[in-house]
Each structure stands twice: as structure tokens, then as C-alpha cells.
Design a protein around this motif. Structure first.
Motif, PDB file in Angstrom:
ATOM      1  N   ASN A   1      33.375  45.754  33.323  1.00 36.67           N
ATOM      2  CA  ASN A   1      32.595  44.572  32.904  1.00 36.67           C
ATOM      3  C   ASN A   1      33.214  43.261  33.354  1.00 36.67           C
ATOM      4  N   GLU A   2      34.519  43.108  33.069  1.00 28.91           N
ATOM      5  CA  GLU A   2      35.156  41.811  33.294  1.00 28.91           C
ATOM      6  C   GLU A   2      35.198  41.465  34.783  1.00 28.91           C
ATOM      7  N   PRO A   3      35.749  42.378  35.633  1.00 30.70           N
ATOM      8  CA  PRO A   3      35.735  42.045  37.060  1.00 30.70           C
ATOM      9  C   PRO A   3      34.322  41.888  37.612  1.00 30.70           C
ATOM     10  N   ALA A   4      33.373  42.663  37.093  1.00 31.32           N
ATOM     11  CA  ALA A   4      31.996  42.543  37.596  1.00 31.32           C
ATOM     12  C   ALA A   4      31.479  41.140  37.315  1.00 31.32           C
TER      13      ALA A   4
ATOM     14  N   PHE B   1      33.340  38.409  36.849  1.00 28.89           N
ATOM     15  CA  PHE B   1      34.064  37.471  37.717  1.00 28.89           C
ATOM     16  C   PHE B   1      33.456  37.488  39.113  1.00 28.89           C
ATOM     17  N   ARG B   2      33.087  38.672  39.560  1.00 26.05           N
ATOM     18  CA  ARG B   2      32.511  38.788  40.893  1.00 26.05           C
ATOM     19  C   ARG B   2      31.182  38.040  40.978  1.00 26.05           C
ATOM     20  N   ASN B   3      30.453  38.075  39.871  1.00 24.42           N
ATOM     21  CA  ASN B   3      29.175  37.359  39.818  1.00 24.42           C
ATOM     22  C   ASN B   3      29.368  35.863  40.072  1.00 24.42           C
TER      23      ASN B   3
ATOM     24  N   PHE C   1      37.208  46.255  43.711  1.00 22.67           N
ATOM     25  CA  PHE C   1      38.337  45.753  42.942  1.00 22.67           C
ATOM     26  C   PHE C   1      38.902  46.810  42.001  1.00 22.67           C
ATOM     27  N   THR C   2      38.038  47.538  41.305  1.00 25.97           N
ATOM     28  CA  THR C   2      38.502  48.578  40.392  1.00 25.97           C
ATOM     29  C   THR C   2      37.815  49.898  40.741  1.00 25.97           C
TER      30      THR C   2
END
Lengths: 304, 294
Positions: B231-234, B236-238, B248-249
Motif C-alpha cells: 500500500n505505502e509504496p504504491a 508514493f508511486r502514485n 520496488f517491493t
């Protein structure tokens, strides 16, 4: 199951400690003040993002970008709410309703199934019982991707992708709920009671629905609450199985709005923040209303 | 127990068993099956795709896929920093709460749990905006302190996500450790005090060893979560796609293989690999931490 509640109070222990403590200076005012300062700092860290979100939801676009983030500047909360609820023909309301549907109905069904299973596992001795329980505990380790991707393929094979069923059906089976239900049954339903009911001639179904379920209200409420929160917070499953905007959850909708800026150049930051605040409100109300249950649930589930 | 009653008891678990087969065993079996095949374009791609049995090829490809292995390494390294830090703060706060009168403690406990009530996606939305140089206050605060930080710079992404995870997780872990602390027999403290032990010494020699089990458990749960971070990296990617890549993960790679590249077979193999790694990591962690206790 009220384990934490009881031990938290422990009035008698406290008074004993106060009487017999040999050297009160060892933990005197200075020590207490040090603890308080630490906890106040931690509380500030915990709360300031929420405070910032509340403040941001009351600002118009100019103030959002130009004023001090931690204090109010103008009052535009009503305008912002109006915008959130009317943007794209009020799709936000639809997402809210979806979230309530999936979390409410899914958790209710899931809780009932979990209570029946937990009761079966805790109070009957049948072949395969240990195997079922091993499956329950083992499934805690299965990564979501391993379940969700093939589930998507299975659902698309039977035409269920992009329908509410794709969200509701997975919610019905929740191993963690089963685990909790088993623990709660062991704590609340004595064998003697079941024996007595059987001698009185009650059938097994009748015993479950009119005695066991009634005695499990507290445990059931905890299981429901935790399942509700889980579903409300879910992201990977809805992202995978829901394609069209119509069936999205609040989380998915907000995620989509955060990305809109890059694609179309429209800045939805104000909408996203107001929407984010709104999506916390039902959680906050539920958590406060059922504080007693969920705190014990969180700790019991983790410690037993 | 009477034989017929046993089966009536078993009947209560039937809905769950059916659901478990359909929603857990069948998908896992299907994933393993899919992972053994691959779709091949015949000829020049005009003849349509055919599915071919390739055995463990997808797995060897996964194990030598540098993007996948790097993503795992990235997450593991990150876990080695973030989880101990988060647990240390949680433990400290739990010890602080335990030393207070219970009335004051319960107030703080509720306040510290507020972040945990917030859905992960919403928490990420809030922090991404706090970090944002346009909307968030953090950049301005940094400037006034003479710090020129940019949370969306590549070197800051992990600290930024780490802070978000720590903020989100402290309360939950603290509650678990705190309730374990409540189980320490209070007489032990009296005895130690009579022997002249300081409060610090009591915390170190009695309280912390006593909550070891809770620490192992919170550590294990955190590791399981971390290996699956999405969730978190997704999010940030947004916002900053240039700093958070789509590989990333591990789960981001799996998701992309399945839905952007349309390569389900490979995605299935990668998810089985991830499950195995998760199992091994949990087992090792458990063995390591419980061995020390002996």
C-alpha cells in the motif's frame, strides 16, 4: 476474555505498592515527570498528522498551499464536503456505501461462520479437528498475493470479477476470526451447560443458536469489529478484483484520486484530504463505541 | 463422546471447510499449477498464444530475476532497520505506561492508538501530503531549521516510508507489549526493590525478559507484514513515480507481472516463491528468538 480490563485496574496491587515501597524517592516526582514528557512527545507525534488533516479539510485551495499547515486559515469545510459529495456525480457516496456493504455484510456473515467453526472446534472431538485448526493457524503465513491473484483468475472464470460478490465472498472465510472464536468459546461455554441442555432434549442446532450465540455476544462483537475494520481497510483485494469505479471501496477511490493529478493535471488534493478525513469518521465512531471489545480483542488475539 | 454427536460437531465447521477449500486451497493449488506453465507466442505472434508446460523454469527465472531478488533484499534490509526501531519505541512507551498510575496510563494508551485506527491507505495519503513540498508543513519546518530536506528524493524514500510505518504501528505493538507487562507478578518488583534495585534495573532484569514472548510475536507479525508491503509504496508511486519504481517491493512486481505484463504464470511462480521465503523467514526468526531463551 476481559483479561486486560481486569488487570489494567488492579487497585489492590497499587495500594499495596504505595504502602510498602521502601524508598519513594527512587520513583519520585522527577521520574514521573520524565515519563510524562516522553509520553506527551509520543502523543504529539501520534496526533499531529490527524490534526493537520482536520485543519487541511477546512481550507480552500489557496490556503492549503499557502497558509501554515498546522493552523486554520478561513473556513471552507462545508464547501469541501459539498465538492467531495458532488464530484463525478457523487461517486464518493457510492464508494462509501460499497465500503459499508462489504465491511458490514461480509463481516456479519464471516462472524457467524467463524463462531460456528470456533464452537465446533472447541467443544466437539471429531477426526480432522486438529487438521482444520492447523489450516487456520498456517493460513496466517500465506502472503496475500499468493491468494489474491489465483482468486482473481478463478473469479474471472466464473464471471464474478467486478461484482460485489468478489469482495463479499472472500470476507466470509476469515481464519483469524475462527481462531478468536475458538479462544472465546473455550473461555465462555462450559461443557456442563451443553450437557444440561442435551439432557433437556435440545437439539444441537437449537443449542448453538439459542444458547451458544447468546452467550458469545461479547466475543462475537469483537470478532465482528476486527473483521469490519480489516475489510474497511482492505486495499490489495479490492484493487485486484474490482475494475469499474462503480464497485470500488473508499480506499480504492481515494487512491485513484491521488493519482489523477499525474494523468490529467487536475489537482484533487483538497478533495482527497477531505475524503480521507471522512473515511476515518466511521472507524473512529466504531472504535469509540466498542472500545472495550476491540482492545481486549487486539491483545487477546495476539497473546493467547 | 457419542459418535453421532461428534459428527454433529463437525457439521458446525462445514461452511468454513468448504469456504477454505474454495478460497485458500484451490487458489494455492491453482497458483502452483499455473506456475508450471508458460504462454508462448507461436510463430510471429499471429497464430495466437499457446500454453506450454515448462516445469520449474518460471522458478529458476524468478530466482535469477535481479529485479525480484533486489526487491526482496530491499525489503529485508529495510525490515532490519525499521522493525527493531519501531519495537524499541513501542517497548519504551509500554514501560513508561506501566510505571504510571493506571488512570493516566489508559488516557495515553488511547491517544497512542489513534494512528492504528486509520486505514493504511489513508495513513499513507496523509503522510505523503505532509511530506509534499507544496502542501505539507514538514518542508517549511525543515527550512526554518536550516535543513534542506526533500522527502521525495530517492535517498529519502525509505526513511519517509519507515516513519510512516513506525507512526502507524507503534500503538498496536505497544498495546500488545503493555498487556504482557501487566502479567508480571507485582511481588517481583517489591522483592527487587527491597534488594535495592533501581527502577531501571527492574525494567531491564525483570520486565523486559518477561515480555520477550510479546516482542517475538510483534516482531514476527511485523516481518510478515513487511515482506508483503504494498500500500505505502504504491501510494508514493502514485505521487512520485520517478523515485518509487514499479518493482520496488516483491508484491509490486508480482502485481505488475500479472496485470500490466499479463504474465500470470510468472506472477504465480513469484508468489509461491514469496510464500516460501516468508515461511522460511518466519521459521528462522522464531527459532533464533526462542533458542536464545533457553
Amino acid at each position: 476474555m476481559t483479561l486486560t480490563e481486569q488487570t489494567t485496574e488492579r487497585p489492590e496491587v497499587r495500594s499495596v505498592r504505595r504502602l510498602t515501597r521502601p524508598d519513594p524517592a527512587s520513583r519520585g516526582r522527577g521520574g514521573q515527570r520524565f515519563l510524562l514528557v516522553g509520553l506527551v512527545l509520543a502523543s504529539a507525534y501520534s496526533l499531529f498528522p490527524v490534526w493537520w488533516l482536520i485543519v487541511a479539510a477546512t481550507k480552500d485551495r489557496t490556503a492549503l498551499y499557502q497558509s501554515n499547515g498546522l493552523w486554520f486559515s478561513g473556513w471552507h469545510l462545508w464547501d469541501n464536503l459539498h465538492q467531495v459529495f458532488t464530484y463525478q456525480d457523487g461517486i464518493f457516496l457510492r464508494w462509501t456505501a460499497n465500503s459499508f456493504l462489504y465491511a458490514g455484510v461480509g463481516s456479519l456473515g464471516g462472524t457467524l461462520i467463524a463462531l460456528a467453526t470456533g464452537y465446533g472446534l472447541a467443544r466437539f472431538d471429531f477426526p480432522g479437528r486438529n487438521a482444520i485448526f492447523a489450516c487456520v493457524v498456517g493460513s496466517f503465513l500465506i502472503p496475500i498475493a499468493l491468494l489474491t491473484l489465483p482468486l482473481y483468475l478463478l473469479f474471472s472464470a466464473i464471471g464474478m470479477v467486478d461484482t460485489p460478490w468478489a469482495m463479499l465472498i472472500p470476507c466470509l472465510i476469515n481464519p483469524f476470526s475462527v481462531y478468536l472464536a475458538k479462544v472465546y468459546t473455550e473461555a465462555t461455554i462450559p461443557y456442563e451447560l451443553l450437557e444440561a441442555a442435551r439432557i433437556d432434549g435440545a437439539g444441537e442446532l437449537r443449542i448453538f443458536f439459542s444458547i451458544v450465540l447468546r452467550m458469545m455476544t461479547t466475543g462475537g462483537a469483537t470478532v465482528f469489529l476486527l473483521a469490519f475494520v480489516n475489510t474497511w481497510n482492505a486495499f490489495f483485494l479490492p484493487l485486484t478484483v474490482l475494475r469499474g469505479k462503480e464497485n470500488w471501496t473508499l480506499n480504492l477511490g481515494l487512491y485513484n484520486w491521488t493519482g489523477t493529478r499525474l494523468e490529467s493535471g487536475i489537482d484533487l488534493t483538497g478533495l482527497v484530504l477531505t475524503g480521507a478525513l471522512l473515511s476515518i469518521v466511521p472507524m473512529a465512531i466504531m472504535m469509540v463505541a466498542m472500545r472495550r471489545y476491540w482492545r481486549t480483542g487486539v491483545t487477546l488475539g495476539a497473546l493467547k | 463422546m457419542i459418535r453421532s454427536m461428534r459428527w454433529k460437531g463437525a457439521a458446525f465447521t462445514v461452511p468454513f471447510q468448504l469456504g477454505f477449500v474454495f478460497l485458500y486451497l484451490l487458489p494455492i493449488g491453482y497458483a502452483v499449477y499455473e506456475s508450471l506453465f508458460t504462454e508462448k507466442q507461436s510463430g510471429l505472434g499471429l497464430g495466437g498464444a499457446t500454453t506450454e508446460f515448462v516445469g520449474l523454469d518460471n522458478y529458476t527465472q524468478g530466482l535469477t530475476d535481479s529485479a525480484f531478488m533486489n526487491s526482496i533484499l530491499r525489503v529485508v534490509l529495510f525490515a532490519c532497520v525499521q522493525i527493531p526501531m519501531m519495537l524499541l519505541i513501542s517497548l519504551l512507551l509500554a514501560l513508561f505506561l506501566d510505571a504510571l498510575t493506571s488512570r493516566v496510563a489508559s488516557r495515553f494508551r488511547i491517544v497512542l492508538l489513534v494512528p492504528y485506527m486509520i486505514p493504511g491507505v489513508v495513513a499513507a495519503i496523509v503522510w505523503v501530503n505532509l511530506y509534499s513540498p507544496d502542501v505539507g508543513p514538514l518542508t517549511a519546518i525543515g527550512t526554518s531549521l536550516g535543513l534542506d530536506w526533500n522527502f521525495f528524493a530517492p535517498s529519502m524514500v525509505w526513511p519517509a516510508i519507515g516513519n510512516l510505518l513506525t507512526w502507524h504501528g507503534i500503538g498496536y505493538n505497544m498495546v500488545i507489549i503493555y498487556s504482557a507487562l501487566q502479567g508480571v507478578p507485582r511481588e517481583l518488583f517489591e522483592a527487587a526493590r527491597l534488594d535495592g534495585a533501581s527502577e531501571l534495573r527492574i525494567a531491564r532484569s525483570i520486565k523486559i525478559p518477561f515480555v520477550r514472548g510479546a516482542l517475538v510475536l510483534t516482531g514476527l507479525l511485523s516481518i510478515i507484514q513487511m515482506l508483503q508491503i504494498f500500500n505505502e509504496p504504491a501510494l508514493f508511486r502514485n505521487i512520485t513515480p520517478q523515485t518509487v519504481s514499479d518493482s520496488f517491493t516483491p508484491i509490486m512486481i508480482i502485481y505488475n507481472q500479472a496485470f500490466n505484463a499479463g504474465n500470470y504464470n510468472y506472477a504465480a511462480a513469484l508468489s509461491v516463491l514469496l510464500a516460501l521465503i516468508l515461511g522460511v523467514a518466519s521459521f528462522l526468526f522464531y527459532r533464533l528468538t526462542s533458542k536464545e531463551a533457553d
